[in-house]
Design an enzyme around this catalytic site. Structure first.
Site, PDB file in Angstrom:
ATOM      1  N   GLU A 287       0.473  -1.463  -0.520  1.00 25.87           N
ATOM      2  CA  GLU A 287      -0.064   0.221   0.165  1.00 25.87           C
ATOM      3  C   GLU A 287       0.572   1.107   0.200  1.00 25.87           C
ATOM      4  O   GLU A 287       0.375   2.296  -0.191  1.00 25.87           O
ATOM      5  CB  GLU A 287      -0.740  -0.346   1.440  1.00 25.87           C
TER       6      GLU A 287
ATOM      7  N   GLY B  64       5.642  -1.744  14.589  1.00 26.11           N
ATOM      8  CA  GLY B  64       5.082  -0.864  13.926  1.00 26.11           C
ATOM      9  C   GLY B  64       3.712   0.168  15.001  1.00 26.11           C
ATOM     10  O   GLY B  64       3.475   1.399  15.319  1.00 26.11           O
TER      11      GLY B  64
ATOM     12  N   LYS C 192      -1.447 -11.297   2.939  1.00 25.52           N
ATOM     13  CA  LYS C 192      -0.865  -9.992   2.045  1.00 25.52           C
ATOM     14  C   LYS C 192       0.227 -10.997   0.774  1.00 25.52           C
ATOM     15  O   LYS C 192      -0.085 -10.867  -0.256  1.00 25.52           O
ATOM     16  CB  LYS C 192       0.582  -9.459   2.860  1.00 25.52           C
TER      17      LYS C 192
HETATM   18  O1  F6P Z   1       0.206  -5.488   8.484  1.00 24.77           O
HETATM   19  C1  F6P Z   1       0.715  -5.567   9.627  1.00 24.77           C
HETATM   20  C2  F6P Z   1       1.535  -4.748   9.775  1.00 24.77           C
HETATM   21  O2  F6P Z   1       2.798  -5.046   9.516  1.00 24.77           O
HETATM   22  C3  F6P Z   1       1.785  -3.296  10.601  1.00 24.77           C
HETATM   23  O3  F6P Z   1       2.666  -4.389  12.096  1.00 24.77           O
HETATM   24  C4  F6P Z   1       2.602  -1.985  10.888  1.00 24.77           C
HETATM   25  O4  F6P Z   1       2.291  -1.475  11.134  1.00 24.77           O
HETATM   26  C5  F6P Z   1       2.351  -2.551   9.174  1.00 24.77           C
HETATM   27  O5  F6P Z   1       1.723  -3.750   8.585  1.00 24.77           O
HETATM   28  C6  F6P Z   1       2.858  -1.034   7.992  1.00 24.77           C
HETATM   29  O6  F6P Z   1       4.075  -1.537   8.054  1.00 24.77           O
HETATM   30  P1  F6P Z   1       5.038  -1.494   7.711  1.00 24.77           P
HETATM   31  O7  F6P Z   1       5.260   0.268   8.722  1.00 24.77           O
HETATM   32  O8  F6P Z   1       6.370  -2.197   7.483  1.00 24.77           O
HETATM   33  O9  F6P Z   1       5.263  -0.504   6.090  1.00 24.77           O
END
Ligand code: F6P
Length: 543
Positions: free
Chosen positions: A213, A269, A506
């Site tokens: 995303e 995160g 994912k």
């Molecule tokens: O989808 C879960 C996750 O891994 C979360 O734990 C994290 O906050 C988010 O995706 C975003 O990840 P990143 O900061 O690596 O883009």
């Protein structure tokens, strides 16, 4: 194999106690104990936490404290603060508490002085924020930055947007932030529609810098910027900064590492707001306010680290959640901020609590035989009162709820704040004490309506109140919930710091993407439902 918590005497004692308490009512507990409301309350930095309207007696709290001791909560807290690799499935330390430790605090982990590293990044962030806020840092065409667009998702979005909204009143440099998270193209399209690229700064936030995303949105943002500024690629350096743990990927994306703010694999995160992930908040409210936020977090960290469980507020609230989940059968937990500034706080808590404790195996990989992970949800009061409170008051489910409120408003308009907070106090009292059949009848309600108007009461709430929603108080609130989550995880013997469950979706999305974009790709390997849905989608998409 570690001892399962449900097989301990402490767990059994609580189960027996829950049976005994089944018929107790908060009306009686308060009537029998005139000081209950003051006694069952604690101070946590600037927060006053009243847990007297919970379905507990002194004995319950003693038994819960014993359970915490059996689960070695204190040792686990010490291990986290010392930087032990308590995130066992990823072999990592869990040190979000180091992000808010004061400069000079000693903490060496895996051979590095982590507090020195933290403050070096904070100082770089502050220097950058000062330049942007003062207008010294300008965009490609010489215009000062007016809008910051934070691109990130999950922990790289929910913390910054929640804190930005919460601290909006503290914006003081004419900088507005927007947040783009969803890969739905609507999100970036709407967020940039009325922006001037010349005065827009993108902060691309991703711990891994590999999230689908975020990278898709960042690419789109770069195209939008270059299209708006005449296509000169050197513009990117003035309009894009990155926050990540992965310098190589930031470089590969085309952002100069000189414009990158780092953090570390020991920051999860959903715990990352007090790291460089909070950069957009710092740009809006300034480095001094951001440091007040960190100081607020730290005050609660110190309380959690040093206070015996009987008076340890986050530990007590975590234990209450275990009590409701495992002994009284609650499935969900409402969080109801009486502050419009906190309107994203429930969404933020959903990731913090559910991504952390939505686990079904213990640390050693054994499947649990008990419930974990409450379902957190909520909306600000008083809006929620006119939507879902009915179910809490008169429905059949047990919904423990946290009410969060403030004595002083940021905007003191006539008597509005008093009216607002009268709802807070009325709701918590009505939920606890309800309205009996006798009271309803005494009001002259016709017999056939009486039962409909009876309010059973006995609905548990915790009231968390502070004088004002300041940056420090916000930090305290967040740290409170982080440590509640930790306490629950310790009792349940799970790892609150990994999130393997989100990986499968994912991986599958990446596998399915070519079937959607590549018009006539073969769908025969798919299950019949997914196959039919994608076939329909393709037909409509290209109609
Ligand atoms: O989808 C879960 C996750 O891994 C979360 O734990 C994290 O906050 C988010 O995706 C975003 O990840 P990143 O900061 O690596 O883009």
């Amino acid at each position: 194999m570690a001892e399962e918590i449900t097989t301990t005497d402490e767990w059994r004692a609580l189960a027996a106690h829950a049976e005994k308490l089944r018929d107790a009512h908060l009306r009686d507990l308060f009537a029998a104990d005139p000081d209950r409301g003051e006694r069952l309350a604690g101070e946590l930095a600037d927060l006053h936490v009243d847990y007297s309207k919970n379905l507990v007696t002194d004995e319950t709290l003693t038994l819960l404290a014993a359970l915490a001791r059996r689960a070695r909560l204190t040792d686990r807290i010490a291990a986290m603060f010392a930087g032990e690799h308590i995130n066992t499935t990823e072999d990592r330390a869990v040190l979000h508490t180091a992000l808010r430790a004061p400069a000079g605090a000693a903490l060496t982990v895996d051979g590095r002085d982590v507090v020195a590293d933290v403050h070096a990044v904070l100082d770089r962030m502050a220097a950058f924020a000062d330049r942007v806020r003062s207008g010294e840092w300008v965009g490609h065409t010489g215009e000062r930055i007016r809008t910051v667009v934070n691109i990130g998702i999950g922990g790289s979005d929910l913390g910054p947007v929640m804190a930005y909204e919460a601290l909006k009143a503290y914006r003081d440099a004419g900088i507005t932030c927007r947040f783009v998270s969803n890969i739905d193209p609507t999100d970036i399209a709407e967020a940039t529609a009325d922006l001037d690229p010349a005065s827009t700064l993108f902060v691309v936030v991703s711990k891994t810098f590999s999230t689908q995303e975020t990278l898709a949105n960042a690419r789109q943002a770069r195209d939008w910027l270059l299209a708006g500024l005449g296509g000169d690629a050197s513009a990117v350096a003035r309009h894009f900064v990155a926050v990540s743990t992965n310098e190589q990927r930031v470089r590969d994306f085309g952002i100069d590492p000189a414009n990158m703010f780092g953090f570390w694999d020991w920051v999860g995160g959903r715990y990352s707001l007090p790291s460089a992930v909070g950069l957009s908040v710092m740009l809006a409210v300034g480095p001094a306010r951001f440091r007040e936020l960190l100081a607020g977090y730290h005050a609660v960290d110190e309380h959690f680290r040093t206070t015996p469980v009987e008076r340890n507020v986050p530990a007590l609230l975590g234990l209450l959640n275990v009590w409701y989940t495992n002994f009284l059968g609650a499935q969900t937990h409402a969080v109801l901020p009486y502050s419009q500034y906190l309107h994203r706080f429930p969404a933020y808590l959903q990731q913090l609590t559910m991504e952390s404790n939505g686990k079904s195996v213990t640390l050693d990989g054994t499947r649990v035989s008990y419930d974990t992970g409450e379902i957190f949800w909520g909306e600000p009061g008083t809006n929620g009162q006119h939507a879902f409170y009915q179910l809490i008051h008169q429905g059949t489910r047990l919904v423990p709820a946290d009410f969060i409120g403030f004595s002083r408003p940021r905007h003191d308009l006539g008597d509005m704040h008093d009216l607002f907070m009268s709802n807070f106090f009325a709701q918590t009292a009505a939920l606890a004490f309800g309205r009996t059949r006798e009271q309803v009848e005494a009001e002259g309600t016709p017999a056939e309506l009486a039962e409909h108007k009876v309010m059973p009461g006995n609905h548990p709430t915790t009231s968390i109140v502070a004088a004002e929603l300041t940056p420090a108080v916000l930090g305290q609130l967040i740290a409170l919930y982080e440590h509640i989550v930790f306490t629950e995880g310790a009792i349940w013997d799970i790892n609150p710091f990994d999130q393997w469950g989100v990986e499968l979706g994912k991986v599958m999305a990446n596998q399915l993407a070519p079937l959607l974009t590549g018009g006539d790709a073969d769908l025969s390997g798919l299950d019949s439902s997914t196959r039919a849905l994608i076939a329909r989608y393709r037909a409509q998409r290209h109609a």
